[in-house]
Design an enzyme around this catalytic site. Structure first.
Site, PDB file in Angstrom:
ATOM      1  N   TYR A  32       0.827  -1.210   0.000  1.00 59.89           N
ATOM      2  CA  TYR A  32       0.000   0.000   0.000  1.00 59.89           C
ATOM      3  C   TYR A  32       0.861   1.260   0.000  1.00 59.89           C
ATOM      4  O   TYR A  32       0.471   2.289  -0.524  1.00 59.89           O
ATOM      5  CB  TYR A  32      -0.866   0.048   1.267  1.00 59.89           C
TER       6      TYR A  32
ATOM      7  N   LYS B  53       2.724 -15.350   2.154  1.00 63.62           N
ATOM      8  CA  LYS B  53       2.949 -16.021   0.864  1.00 63.62           C
ATOM      9  C   LYS B  53       4.453 -16.275   0.790  1.00 63.62           C
ATOM     10  O   LYS B  53       5.152 -15.836  -0.132  1.00 63.62           O
ATOM     11  CB  LYS B  53       2.439 -15.118  -0.275  1.00 63.62           C
TER      12      LYS B  53
ATOM     13  N   ASP C 188      -3.380 -18.166   0.002  1.00 63.64           N
ATOM     14  CA  ASP C 188      -4.357 -18.838  -0.879  1.00 63.64           C
ATOM     15  C   ASP C 188      -5.081 -19.945  -0.121  1.00 63.64           C
ATOM     16  O   ASP C 188      -6.312 -20.047  -0.145  1.00 63.64           O
ATOM     17  CB  ASP C 188      -3.708 -19.351  -2.176  1.00 63.64           C
TER      18      ASP C 188
ATOM     19  N   ASP D  35      -6.482  -7.031   4.510  1.00 65.55           N
ATOM     20  CA  ASP D  35      -7.636  -6.355   3.910  1.00 65.55           C
ATOM     21  C   ASP D  35      -8.572  -7.389   3.281  1.00 65.55           C
ATOM     22  O   ASP D  35      -9.777  -7.392   3.529  1.00 65.55           O
ATOM     23  CB  ASP D  35      -7.132  -5.368   2.844  1.00 65.55           C
TER      24      ASP D  35
ATOM     25  N   ASP E 249     -12.529  -9.091   4.749  1.00 62.18           N
ATOM     26  CA  ASP E 249     -13.820  -9.010   4.030  1.00 62.18           C
ATOM     27  C   ASP E 249     -14.371 -10.418   3.843  1.00 62.18           C
ATOM     28  O   ASP E 249     -15.573 -10.660   3.995  1.00 62.18           O
ATOM     29  CB  ASP E 249     -13.644  -8.363   2.647  1.00 62.18           C
TER      30      ASP E 249
END
Ligand SMILES: NC(=O)c1ccc[n+]([C@@H]2O[C@H](COP(=O)([O-])OP(=O)(O)OC[C@H]3O[C@@H](n4cnc5c(N)ncnc54)[C@H](O)[C@@H]3O)[C@@H](O)[C@H]2O)c1
Ligand SMILES: CC(C)[C@H](C(=O)O)[C@@H](O)C(=O)O
Ligand SMILES: [Mg+2]
Length: 371
Positions: free
Chosen positions: A142, A189, A221, A245, A249
């Site tokens: 970000y 990851k 994943d 993030d 959700d």
């Protein structure tokens, strides 16, 4: 307690849901005889429209001088649909997080007994799910250097992390795990990304300081799949900015709606409280947005100042509203209530509430109690 709260309603449904959480905080102020002061400021698309800047200087100054910030949501389709826009509402929120040093974003997620059937996930899979996501909030992809080549054919977003950034967040996550079910999952990851390998190395080293916490690792994943297959396996999750993030959700499906998920963003000096959802532009002005995420964020604000009894009253009222089906249409298709009516119901419950004892089941994390 005397508290100065900066209120940044923002865009879309932001003002509608924030109006309800301010109403609830005012009811708490009255009920428990505190001294809360509220001051509003603009941020996001509305601030660009009025000043050209998504985070005007006066807004930032107000946030800095306040004890806490209550944030609504930012974002507008006119920017979402214009990839060439030079200035964007989201920059206001990102700059605010950075300027206030809010490196830890804490997102509690749980299943509600009365909403098990409502979730698209199988009730037996989610019943009892209860986790807290610790998302790094001021670093990673970000905030890395960004560029687009002159011919517009190549773009870059650099992802950078330092040991320091990882450690300061992971300490909070380990401590939270110690007070909960003593399990910490690092989501990364590390099979591909150098930054993720630094996360894994750093968090593994830190685990020696927290021998009572069991640490495990999941690739993002796989974690995305596990979140819907078997969410009960999670206690505390710690992860970098973008993975946090996305996974939060996804996790909101466990509760039944993203309109229920609150968050606290904390740093060494400042704290901001906001729903995890966005400005839900399609719903603007319709009175259908669920105000509970914003209201539970207000409860986290109270926890932050050790007003656990007050926060508990809010959470109990929310539980009750869910039990009685006093919900917006995301949770109750038939016979639903408006944003305002849900707020009114909760306000009424708070005003009538008995003084509660602090619930011993609450788990304190630093200054904060996590539901
Ligand atoms: N923290 C923030 O301010 C924040 C967070 C996410 C997105 N955004 C911005 O919001 C805008 C819209 O983004 P989006 O559509 O991807 O995400 P969103 O969270 O605004 O909405 C996604 C979906 O979630 C549901 N939803 C969201 N909030 C709800 C509520 N309170 N009650 C009931 N249902 C709710 C709706 O079904 C909606 O279609 C974009 O401009 C985005 O950048 C801002
Ligand atoms: C609006 C956007 C910048 C923000 C983020 O990605 O952090 C939002 O999605 C959130 O989760 O708060
Ligand atoms: Mg998000």
């Amino acid at each position: 307690m005397k508290l100065k709260i900066a209120v940044l309603p923002g865009d879309g449904i932001g003002p509608e849901v924030t109006k309800q959480s301010v109403k609830i905080l005012k009811a708490i102020d009255e009920r428990f005889d505190h001294d809360f002061e509220f001051e509003e400021a603009i941020v996001g698309a509305i601030a660009i429209d009025r000043t050209g800047d998504p985070l005007p200087h006066s807004t930032l100054e107000l946030c800095k001088e306040s004890d806490a910030v209550l944030f609504g949501a930012i974002g507008h389709p006119k920017y979402d649909n214009d990839p060439a826009a030079k200035v964007r509402p989201e920059q206001g929120l990102l700059k605010l997080r950075k300027e206030l040093g809010l490196y830890a974003n804490i997102r509690p997620v749980r299943a509600y007994e009365n909403l098990l059937e409502h979730s698209p996930l199988r009730p037996e899979r989610i019943a009892g799910a209860d986790m807290v996501i610790y998302r790094e909030l001021t670093g990673g992809i970000y905030f890395g250097e960004k560029s687009t080549s002159e011919d517009g054919q190549t773009a870059n977003d650099l992802c950078t992390y330092s040991t320091y950034e990882i450690e300061r967040l992971a300490h909070l996550a380990f401590k939270a795990a110690q007070k909960r079910k003593k399990k910490l999952t690092l989501i990364d990851k590390a099979n591909v990304l150098e930054t993720s390998r630094l996360w894994r190395k750093t968090v593994t080293n830190m685990a020696k300081e927290y021998p009572d916490v069991s640490l495990d690792f999941l690739f993002i994943d796989n974690a995305a799949m596990q979140m819907v297959l078997d969410p009960k396996q999670f206690d505390v999750i710690v992860t970098e900015n973008m993975f946090g993030d996305i996974i939060s959700d996804e996790a909101s499906v466990i509760g039944g709606s993203i309109g229920l998920l609150a968050s606290a963003s904390v740093g060494f000096e400042n704290a901001l409280f906001e729903p995890i959802h966005g400005s839900f532009p399609q719903a603007t002005g319709k009175g259908i947005a669920n105000p509970v995420a914003s209201i539970l964020s207000a409860a986290l604000l109270l926890d932050h100042f050790n007003l656990n009894r007050e926060a508990d009253v809010i959470r109990k009222a929310v539980e009750e509203s869910i039990k009685l089906n006093v919900c917006t249409q995301d949770l109750n298709k038939n016979n639903h209530y408006s944003t305002e009516k849900v707020g009114d119901f909760l306000e009424g419950r708070i005003s009538e509430s008995e003084h509660h004892h602090i619930n011993d089941n609450n788990l304190t994390i630093g200054q904060m109690t996590i539901i």
